[in-house]
Design an enzyme around this catalytic site. Sequence first.
Site, PDB file in Angstrom:
ATOM      1  N   GLY A  16     -68.220   6.807  42.212  1.00  0.00           N
ATOM      2  CA  GLY A  16     -67.301   7.172  43.282  1.00  0.00           C
ATOM      3  C   GLY A  16     -67.911   8.025  44.384  1.00  0.00           C
ATOM      4  O   GLY A  16     -67.189   8.717  45.109  1.00  0.00           O
ATOM      5  N   ASN A  18     -69.199   7.023  47.117  1.00  0.00           N
ATOM      6  CA  ASN A  18     -68.720   6.478  48.397  1.00  0.00           C
ATOM      7  C   ASN A  18     -67.241   6.793  48.600  1.00  0.00           C
ATOM      8  O   ASN A  18     -66.809   7.054  49.724  1.00  0.00           O
ATOM      9  CB  ASN A  18     -68.979   4.974  48.459  1.00  0.00           C
ATOM     10  N   HIS A 110     -66.049  -6.257  40.769  1.00  0.00           N
ATOM     11  CA  HIS A 110     -65.237  -7.373  40.257  1.00  0.00           C
ATOM     12  C   HIS A 110     -65.046  -8.358  41.396  1.00  0.00           C
ATOM     13  O   HIS A 110     -64.620  -7.965  42.497  1.00  0.00           O
ATOM     14  CB  HIS A 110     -63.885  -6.832  39.778  1.00  0.00           C
ATOM     15  N   ILE A 111     -65.371  -9.598  41.149  1.00  0.00           N
ATOM     16  CA  ILE A 111     -65.200 -10.606  42.197  1.00  0.00           C
ATOM     17  C   ILE A 111     -63.709 -10.902  42.363  1.00  0.00           C
ATOM     18  O   ILE A 111     -63.035 -11.279  41.413  1.00  0.00           O
ATOM     19  CB  ILE A 111     -65.977 -11.885  41.853  1.00  0.00           C
ATOM     20  N   LEU A 112     -63.202 -10.695  43.574  1.00  0.00           N
ATOM     21  CA  LEU A 112     -61.782 -10.896  43.869  1.00  0.00           C
ATOM     22  C   LEU A 112     -61.514 -12.375  44.153  1.00  0.00           C
ATOM     23  O   LEU A 112     -62.171 -12.988  44.998  1.00  0.00           O
ATOM     24  CB  LEU A 112     -61.379 -10.037  45.072  1.00  0.00           C
ATOM     25  N   ASN A 129     -65.610  -4.321  52.257  1.00  0.00           N
ATOM     26  CA  ASN A 129     -66.498  -4.032  51.127  1.00  0.00           C
ATOM     27  C   ASN A 129     -67.801  -3.415  51.603  1.00  0.00           C
ATOM     28  O   ASN A 129     -68.341  -3.792  52.651  1.00  0.00           O
ATOM     29  CB  ASN A 129     -66.790  -5.316  50.357  1.00  0.00           C
ATOM     30  N   HIS A 131     -71.657  -3.213  50.832  1.00  0.00           N
ATOM     31  CA  HIS A 131     -72.683  -3.942  50.076  1.00  0.00           C
ATOM     32  C   HIS A 131     -74.061  -3.450  50.485  1.00  0.00           C
ATOM     33  O   HIS A 131     -74.360  -3.398  51.677  1.00  0.00           O
ATOM     34  CB  HIS A 131     -72.566  -5.453  50.307  1.00  0.00           C
ATOM     35  N   ASP A 171     -69.703 -11.439  49.387  1.00  0.00           N
ATOM     36  CA  ASP A 171     -70.594 -10.772  50.354  1.00  0.00           C
ATOM     37  C   ASP A 171     -70.944 -11.658  51.540  1.00  0.00           C
ATOM     38  O   ASP A 171     -71.975 -11.472  52.184  1.00  0.00           O
ATOM     39  CB  ASP A 171     -71.864 -10.287  49.632  1.00  0.00           C
TER      40      ASP A 171
HETATM   41  N1  LIG Z   1     -64.164 -12.359  46.734  1.00  0.00           N
HETATM   42  C1  LIG Z   1     -64.962 -11.286  46.860  1.00  0.00           C
HETATM   43  N2  LIG Z   1     -64.934 -10.339  45.905  1.00  0.00           N
HETATM   44  C2  LIG Z   1     -65.752  -9.255  46.034  1.00  0.00           C
HETATM   45  C3  LIG Z   1     -66.649  -9.144  47.115  1.00  0.00           C
HETATM   46  C4  LIG Z   1     -66.636 -10.168  48.114  1.00  0.00           C
HETATM   47  O1  LIG Z   1     -67.379 -10.104  49.120  1.00  0.00           O
HETATM   48  N3  LIG Z   1     -65.781 -11.209  47.945  1.00  0.00           N
HETATM   49  N4  LIG Z   1     -67.551  -8.072  47.171  1.00  0.00           N
HETATM   50  C5  LIG Z   1     -67.715  -7.451  45.843  1.00  0.00           C
HETATM   51  C6  LIG Z   1     -68.652  -6.344  45.639  1.00  0.00           C
HETATM   52  N5  LIG Z   1     -69.882  -6.931  45.153  1.00  0.00           N
HETATM   53  C7  LIG Z   1     -70.919  -6.801  46.013  1.00  0.00           C
HETATM   54  O2  LIG Z   1     -70.769  -6.174  47.084  1.00  0.00           O
HETATM   55  C8  LIG Z   1     -69.980  -7.572  43.899  1.00  0.00           C
HETATM   56  C9  LIG Z   1     -69.507  -6.930  42.775  1.00  0.00           C
HETATM   57  C10 LIG Z   1     -69.586  -7.544  41.526  1.00  0.00           C
HETATM   58  C11 LIG Z   1     -70.137  -8.806  41.392  1.00  0.00           C
HETATM   59  C12 LIG Z   1     -70.183  -9.465  40.053  1.00  0.00           C
HETATM   60  O3  LIG Z   1     -70.995 -10.329  39.783  1.00  0.00           O
HETATM   61  N6  LIG Z   1     -69.227  -9.052  39.197  1.00  0.00           N
HETATM   62  C13 LIG Z   1     -69.044  -9.698  37.863  1.00  0.00           C
HETATM   63  C14 LIG Z   1     -68.774  -8.671  36.786  1.00  0.00           C
HETATM   64  C15 LIG Z   1     -69.801  -7.565  36.853  1.00  0.00           C
HETATM   65  C16 LIG Z   1     -69.377  -6.440  35.934  1.00  0.00           C
HETATM   66  O4  LIG Z   1     -68.177  -6.358  35.600  1.00  0.00           O
HETATM   67  O5  LIG Z   1     -70.260  -5.656  35.569  1.00  0.00           O
HETATM   68  C17 LIG Z   1     -67.782 -10.540  37.922  1.00  0.00           C
HETATM   69  O6  LIG Z   1     -66.843 -10.163  38.676  1.00  0.00           O
HETATM   70  O7  LIG Z   1     -67.758 -11.491  37.141  1.00  0.00           O
HETATM   71  C18 LIG Z   1     -70.625  -9.446  42.526  1.00  0.00           C
HETATM   72  C19 LIG Z   1     -70.547  -8.834  43.791  1.00  0.00           C
HETATM   73  C20 LIG Z   1     -66.367  -7.036  45.327  1.00  0.00           C
HETATM   74  N7  LIG Z   1     -65.694  -8.261  45.101  1.00  0.00           N
HETATM   75  N1  LIG Z   2     -72.086  -5.285  45.260  1.00  0.00           N
HETATM   76  C1  LIG Z   2     -71.521  -3.987  45.498  1.00  0.00           C
HETATM   77  C2  LIG Z   2     -72.466  -2.930  45.025  1.00  0.00           C
HETATM   78  O1  LIG Z   2     -73.482  -3.199  44.427  1.00  0.00           O
HETATM   79  N2  LIG Z   2     -72.093  -1.675  45.319  1.00  0.00           N
HETATM   80  C3  LIG Z   2     -72.882  -0.574  44.871  1.00  0.00           C
HETATM   81  O2  LIG Z   2     -72.063   0.200  44.026  1.00  0.00           O
HETATM   82  C4  LIG Z   2     -72.410   1.558  44.229  1.00  0.00           C
HETATM   83  C5  LIG Z   2     -71.186   2.374  44.028  1.00  0.00           C
HETATM   84  O3  LIG Z   2     -71.562   3.714  44.009  1.00  0.00           O
HETATM   85  P1  LIG Z   2     -70.408   4.825  43.947  1.00  0.00           P
HETATM   86  O4  LIG Z   2     -69.506   4.458  42.804  1.00  0.00           O
HETATM   87  O5  LIG Z   2     -71.174   6.100  43.736  1.00  0.00           O
HETATM   88  O6  LIG Z   2     -69.692   4.792  45.261  1.00  0.00           O
HETATM   89  C6  LIG Z   2     -72.926   1.676  45.637  1.00  0.00           C
HETATM   90  O7  LIG Z   2     -74.007   2.535  45.674  1.00  0.00           O
HETATM   91  C7  LIG Z   2     -73.315   0.276  46.024  1.00  0.00           C
HETATM   92  O8  LIG Z   2     -74.708   0.174  46.181  1.00  0.00           O
END
Ligand SMILES: Nc1nc2c(c(=O)[nH]1)N[C@@H](CN(C=O)c1ccc(C(=O)N[C@@H](CCC(=O)O)C(=O)O)cc1)CN2
Ligand SMILES: NCC(=O)N[C@@H]1O[C@H](COP(=O)([O-])[O-])[C@@H](O)[C@H]1O
Length: 217
Positions: A16, A18, A110-112, A129, A131, A171
């Site tokens: 947290g 950020n 979590h992928i939305l 988001n 990234h 992303d």
């Molecule tokens: N539909 C979208 N969902 C999310 C986006 C986006 O752009 N479109 N951004 C992500 C954040 N993110 C990268 O910035 C990201 C986070 C997580 C994953 C991923 O592979 N997650 C896995 C589970 C991983 C885990 O639980 O440890 C999953 O969801 O199966 C990829 C990209 C936020 N969501």
């Molecule tokens: N794909 C998204 C991703 O990789 N986000 C990463 O999660 C961290 C969250 O840190 P925080 O919990 O300290 O804010 C961030 O540093 C960012 O690089």
Amino acid sequence: MSQSPYNLVVLISGNGSNLQALIDASGTPALPNTRITHVISNRKAAYGLERAAKASIPTTYHNLVPFKRKHPQTEAGTTAARTEYDASLAALILGLEPRPDVIVCAGWMHILTPDFLNPIAAAGVKVINLHPALPGEFAGAGAIERAWEAGRSEGLKRTGVMIHEVIAEVDAGEAIVTREVELREGESLDELETRIHEVEHGLIVEGTRRTLEGIKK
Ligand SMILES: Nc1nc2c(c(=O)[nH]1)N[C@@H](CN(C=O)c1ccc(C(=O)N[C@@H](CCC(=O)O)C(=O)O)cc1)CN2
Ligand SMILES: NCC(=O)N[C@@H]1O[C@H](COP(=O)([O-])[O-])[C@@H](O)[C@H]1O
């Protein structure tokens, strides 16, 4: 007459830091007339939940497990669980009072799915988001480490950070603001992560402010 404040809901999964940057900036010239009205985590142990509580911000742990338990542990069952989880998350957020103007994914791992994105978009709520990469590069989880590896093995000279609109493709949404981060020869992954996190903390505030500036209250 003073303008009604902008309302943010922040989604987290971990430390947290950020979120903390947004908390610290809310109501200051960096993020004027803005308040965080709710923080939601998909992980119970996320330290960001403690950060929110210390700032007297309501929190919710939105747990995937009860949704998984309702379905068989098959690919179809997992998909059904995530669909219901996402629809439930959207209903939770749209049921909040006040309703958010913007949802900020701040380390939300979590992928939305469209089951979340569609009702949120229909309600006119933007989703953005953070990234730790530049547009079109290192999409998904582990972006910092992948950039660091590319610096060592392919001579990549720079990576970066972006705040982008969230669409179904991970992303790939339109960039709101980006910042390049140079890769330094011989630097450790930890050292690069530290420099990138410092950039993130400023960019998440700037990207949120730019997004709010485009919203008429
Ligand atoms: N539909 C979208 N969902 C999310 C986006 C986006 O752009 N479109 N951004 C992500 C954040 N993110 C990268 O910035 C990201 C986070 C997580 C994953 C991923 O592979 N997650 C896995 C589970 C991983 C885990 O639980 O440890 C999953 O969801 O199966 C990829 C990209 C936020 N969501
Ligand atoms: N794909 C998204 C991703 O990789 N986000 C990463 O999660 C961290 C969250 O840190 P925080 O919990 O300290 O804010 C961030 O540093 C960012 O690089």
